[in-house]
Design a protein around this motif. Structure first.
Motif, short mmCIF file in Angstrom:
data_model
loop_
_atom_site.label_atom_id
_atom_site.label_comp_id
_atom_site.label_asym_id
_atom_site.label_seq_id
_atom_site.Cartn_x
_atom_site.Cartn_y
_atom_site.Cartn_z
N CYS A 1 33.83 -20.34 21.64
CA CYS A 1 33.87 -20.34 19.86
C CYS A 1 32.50 -19.56 19.60
CB CYS A 1 34.38 -21.16 19.17
SG CYS A 1 35.78 -22.29 19.84
N CYS B 1 30.94 -16.11 19.61
CA CYS B 1 31.48 -15.01 18.80
C CYS B 1 30.57 -15.89 16.85
CB CYS B 1 32.57 -14.76 17.80
SG CYS B 1 33.51 -13.55 19.30
N HIS B 2 30.94 -17.18 17.29
CA HIS B 2 30.46 -17.92 15.88
C HIS B 2 29.15 -18.08 15.76
CE1 HIS B 2 34.10 -16.88 13.24
NE2 HIS B 2 34.76 -17.57 14.60
N ARG C 1 38.16 -6.68 13.35
CA ARG C 1 37.99 -7.58 12.33
C ARG C 1 36.34 -7.39 12.63
NH1 ARG C 1 43.24 -9.77 9.95
NH2 ARG C 1 43.93 -8.26 8.82
N GLN D 1 34.41 -13.89 10.64
CA GLN D 1 34.35 -14.63 9.64
C GLN D 1 32.86 -15.69 10.31
OE1 GLN D 1 38.39 -15.05 9.29
NE2 GLN D 1 37.40 -14.53 6.88
N LEU E 1 35.16 -24.45 5.31
CA LEU E 1 36.34 -24.59 5.43
C LEU E 1 36.94 -25.16 5.18
CD1 LEU E 1 36.26 -23.00 8.83
CD2 LEU E 1 35.94 -21.59 6.18
N PHE F 1 43.21 -19.01 6.18
CA PHE F 1 41.78 -18.59 7.21
C PHE F 1 41.95 -17.26 7.25
CE2 PHE F 1 42.48 -23.24 6.85
CZ PHE F 1 40.71 -23.32 6.89
N THR F 2 41.04 -17.05 7.63
CA THR F 2 41.24 -15.32 8.34
C THR F 2 41.03 -14.42 7.20
OG1 THR F 2 43.33 -14.59 8.35
CG2 THR F 2 42.16 -15.83 10.72
N TRP F 3 41.10 -13.18 7.31
CA TRP F 3 41.21 -11.93 6.52
C TRP F 3 41.82 -11.62 5.64
CZ3 TRP F 3 36.65 -10.49 4.53
CH2 TRP F 3 35.26 -10.50 4.72
N GLN G 1 43.91 -22.80 13.37
CA GLN G 1 43.74 -21.30 13.50
C GLN G 1 43.26 -21.35 14.48
OE1 GLN G 1 40.62 -20.20 13.60
NE2 GLN G 1 41.21 -17.72 12.88
N GLU H 1 39.85 -11.97 22.29
CA GLU H 1 39.67 -12.40 22.26
C GLU H 1 39.10 -13.17 23.24
OE1 GLU H 1 39.26 -13.83 17.40
OE2 GLU H 1 40.85 -13.04 17.48
C1 HEC Z 1 35.95 -12.44 20.32
C2 HEC Z 1 34.89 -13.10 18.79
C3 HEC Z 1 35.78 -14.40 18.24
C4 HEC Z 1 35.92 -15.44 19.26
C5 HEC Z 1 35.50 -16.01 20.65
C6 HEC Z 1 36.03 -16.80 18.16
N1 HEC Z 1 36.07 -16.08 17.45
FE1 HEC Z 1 36.56 -17.53 15.38
N2 HEC Z 1 37.10 -15.46 14.03
C7 HEC Z 1 36.60 -14.86 15.30
C8 HEC Z 1 37.01 -12.96 14.20
C9 HEC Z 1 37.17 -11.78 13.87
C10 HEC Z 1 37.77 -13.47 12.73
C11 HEC Z 1 38.68 -12.97 11.50
C12 HEC Z 1 39.51 -12.94 12.29
C13 HEC Z 1 40.75 -12.08 11.23
O1 HEC Z 1 40.96 -11.55 10.54
O2 HEC Z 1 41.54 -11.58 11.65
C14 HEC Z 1 37.68 -15.01 13.20
C15 HEC Z 1 38.07 -16.61 11.72
C16 HEC Z 1 37.58 -17.51 12.19
C17 HEC Z 1 37.62 -18.72 11.06
C18 HEC Z 1 38.28 -18.38 9.81
C19 HEC Z 1 37.43 -18.57 9.04
C20 HEC Z 1 37.89 -18.11 7.46
O3 HEC Z 1 36.99 -17.75 6.99
O4 HEC Z 1 38.83 -18.10 7.79
C21 HEC Z 1 37.78 -19.37 12.03
C22 HEC Z 1 38.36 -20.70 11.87
C23 HEC Z 1 37.28 -19.37 14.06
N3 HEC Z 1 37.80 -18.22 13.66
C24 HEC Z 1 37.77 -20.09 14.13
C25 HEC Z 1 36.91 -20.61 15.62
C26 HEC Z 1 37.21 -21.15 16.64
C27 HEC Z 1 37.66 -22.68 16.40
C28 HEC Z 1 36.93 -20.65 17.38
C29 HEC Z 1 37.01 -20.77 19.76
C30 HEC Z 1 38.39 -21.60 19.77
C31 HEC Z 1 36.81 -18.76 17.64
N4 HEC Z 1 36.81 -18.65 15.99
C32 HEC Z 1 36.58 -17.87 18.90
C33 HEC Z 1 36.29 -13.66 16.51
C34 HEC Z 1 36.37 -14.98 16.88
#
Ligand code: HEC
Ligand code: HEC
Length: 349
Positions: free
Chosen positions: A75, A78-79, A103, A106, A111, A117-119, A129, A139
Motif C-alpha cells: 500500500c 503508492c501512498h 486515477r 488519494q 479517513l 471512499f475513493t474519487w 476499501q 494495483e
Molecule cells: C497502485 C497504487 C495503489 C496501491 C498499491 C494502493 N492504492 Fe490506495 N489508492 C490508489 C488510488 C489511485 C486511489 C483512488 C482510487 C479511486 O478513486 O478509484 C486510492 C484510494 C485509496 C483510499 C481512499 C481514500 C479516500 O480518501 O477515499 C484508501 C483508504 C486507500 N487507497 C488505501 C489503500 C490501502 C490500504 C492499500 C493497500 C492494501 C492501497 N490503498 C494500495 C492507489 C493505490
C-alpha cells in the motif's frame, strides 16, 4: 475454560519473549482523540476497538509487499508519507507489471471522519476499501485467498495476529480491521491553520495568509467545507473531459445516473502542498495551474457543472484576481502538517 485460555496466552507470551525483546502481556487500548476543531468520527470504533497491537499489525500490513502478487507492491508503494500518502510523481497510479489505472492516488488522512471512499465513492466502508487495490489487476493483482495463505505460511504473521486478536487465526476480516486501525489513527490536524484556529502556540496568519483565508471562505469553502476541507459531496467542477480515459465517468460509475457524470468527491485540501499532482487524473502539477483552471479553464464537460460555478452572465468559473490567487496559495500552504508528514508512528522505517 477461561483459565486454560489464560495459560495458553501466557505460554504464547513466554514463547514470543524468547525472540522479541519486549512483548506486552495483552494489547493496550489506543485512545483516539478527536481534535477540538474536527467534526464527529464516522468510523465505528466500537466495532473495531483500537489497540497498539492491532495498529502495529495494520502498519506492517500497509507496508507489506506480500499483499501483491509479485511481492513488491505494498500500500505504501503508492501512498508515500512524505507526499501526504500519495504517489509522488505519478499523475495516475501504476502498480503491478507497471500497469496503469486511470486515477490519481488519494491521500490517506482523516479517513475516520469519512463514510465513503475513493474519487467516486465506490467503497462505502473503510474496512472494505483495501479489497479494491489488493484485487485490482492494475494495483496489487492479488486474490484474498492467496494473500491469506501467504500470511498463514509466514513465520511471523500468525504470531502478530495472535497478539492483535487473541488467536493466530488469519482471515480477511482481521486483515481488513488491522489495516483500518492503522488508517484510522492517521489524523492530520496540526498544520499552521489548525494552530491558528485553535489559538495554540500564539500561531497567527500573515497578512497574505489571512487574506487568502477570506478569499477561500468566499469562493471555495462551499465545497471544500469545514476543517476537513470537504463537504464529502460529489460535484462536477467543470474540469475538461479527459479523452485519454473514456472509462472515467466519475460518480456515474457508482450510481448509474447520467446526472452524476464527471462528479467527483470533493477532495480535502489538507497537505495540498505535498499531494500534487492534482485532480482525479493528476492533470495539474501546481496549485497555480489549479487556480488558473478555476478562473479561466472551466468548461461544459458532458455532465452537469455545479450550479455554484455558473456566473450571472452564464459563463463558468470563479472570479479570481492575480492577487487573490497569490493569497489563496499562501493560505493553502498553511494546511501542510509537518508533524503528520514526519510522524514516526506512520512511517515505513
Ligand atoms: C497502485 C497504487 C495503489 C496501491 C498499491 C494502493 N492504492 Fe490506495 N489508492 C490508489 C488510488 C489511485 C486511489 C483512488 C482510487 C479511486 O478513486 O478509484 C486510492 C484510494 C485509496 C483510499 C481512499 C481514500 C479516500 O480518501 O477515499 C484508501 C483508504 C486507500 N487507497 C488505501 C489503500 C490501502 C490500504 C492499500 C493497500 C492494501 C492501497 N490503498 C494500495 C492507489 C493505490
Ligand atoms: C463546486 C464545488 C467546488 C468549489 C466551489 C471549489 N472546488 Fe476545488 N474541487 C472540487 C472538486 C469536485 C474537485 C475534484 C475534481 C476532479 O478531481 O476532477 C476539486 C479539486 C480541487 C483541488 C485538487 C485537489 C486534489 O487533491 O487533487 C484543489 C487544489 C482545489 N479543488 C482547490 C479549490 C480552490 C482553491 C477553490 C476556490 C477558488 C475551489 N477548489 C473551489 C469542487 C470544488
Amino acid at each position: 475454560m477461561k483459565k486454560i485460555g489464560l495459560i495458553i496466552a501466557l505460554f504464547g507470551v513466554l514463547w514470543s519473549c524468547s525472540e522479541e525483546t519486549y512483548v506486552p502481556v495483552e494489547p493496550q487500548e489506543l485512545v483516539f482523540e478527536t481534535p477540538a476543531n474536527f467534526p464527529d468520527v464516522k468510523y465505528d470504533l466500537s466495532a473495531n476497538p483500537l489497540t497498539d497491537m492491532g495498529f502495529e499489525l495494520g502498519k506492517k500490513l500497509f507496508y507489506e509487499g506480500k499483499l501483491s502478487s509479485s511481492g513488491i507492491i505494498s500500500c505504501g508503494f503508492c501512498h508515500e508519507q512524505s507526499s501526504g500518502f500519495t504517489h509522488h510523481g505519478h499523475t495516475i497510479s501504476h502498480g503491478e507489471n507497471g500497469l496503469e489505472g486511470f486515477r490519481n492516488t488519494q491521500p490517506i488522512q482523516n479517513l475516520a471522519y469519512f463514510d465513503e471512499f475513493t474519487w467516486d465513492g465506490a467503497a462505502i466502508h473503510l474496512d472494505l476499501q483495501p479489497i479494491i487495490p489488493i484485487t485490482a489487476e492494475v494495483e496489487m493483482n492479488e486474490t484474498m485467498p492467496s494473500l491469506l495463505e501467504k500470511l498463514r505460511n509466514s513465520s511471523e504473521y500468525p504470531k502478530l495476529f495472535n497478539r492483535a486478536f487473541g488467536t493466530p487465526e488469519i482471515n480477511s476480516e482481521r486483515l481488513l480491521k488491522a489495516l483500518s486501525q492503522f488508517m484510522v489513527m492517521m489524523v492530520s490536524s496540526n498544520s499552521k491553520y489548525d494552530k491558528v484556529v485553535r489559538q495554540e502556540e500564539n500561531a497567527e496568519f500573515t497578512a497574505l495568509e489571512a487574506e487568502g483565508y477570506r478569499v477561500f471562505n468566499n469562493k471555495c469553502a462551499s465545497c471544500h467545507a469545514g476543517d476537513l476541507f470537504t463537504d464529502q459531496s460529489y460535484r462536477n467542477n467543470g474540469i475538461p473531459y479527459n479523452r485519454k480515459h473514456p472509462e472515467e465517468e466519475g460518480r456515474k460509475r457508482v450510481s448509474g445516473f447520467e446526472s452524476d457524470f464527471y462528479k467527483f468527491k470533493v477532495p480535502s485540501l489538507r497537505n495540498i502542498e505535498k499531494t500534487f499532482p492534482y485532480m482525479h487524473d493528476g492533470r495539474f502539477g501546481t496549485l497555480e495551474a489549479v487556480l488558473d483552471f478555476y478562473s479561466d479553464g472551466m468548461v461544459e464537460n458532458g455532465g452537469e457543472v455545479d450550479a455554484s460555478l455558473i456566473k450571472e452572465d452564464g459563463a463558468l468559473g470563479i472570479d479570481l484576481s492575480t492577487h487573490d490567487k497569490e493569497a489563496l496559495i499562501a493560505f493553502l500552504l498553511t494546511l501542510t502538517d509537518y508533524e503528520f508528514l514526519e510522524d514516526e508512528r506512520f512511517s515505513e522505517f
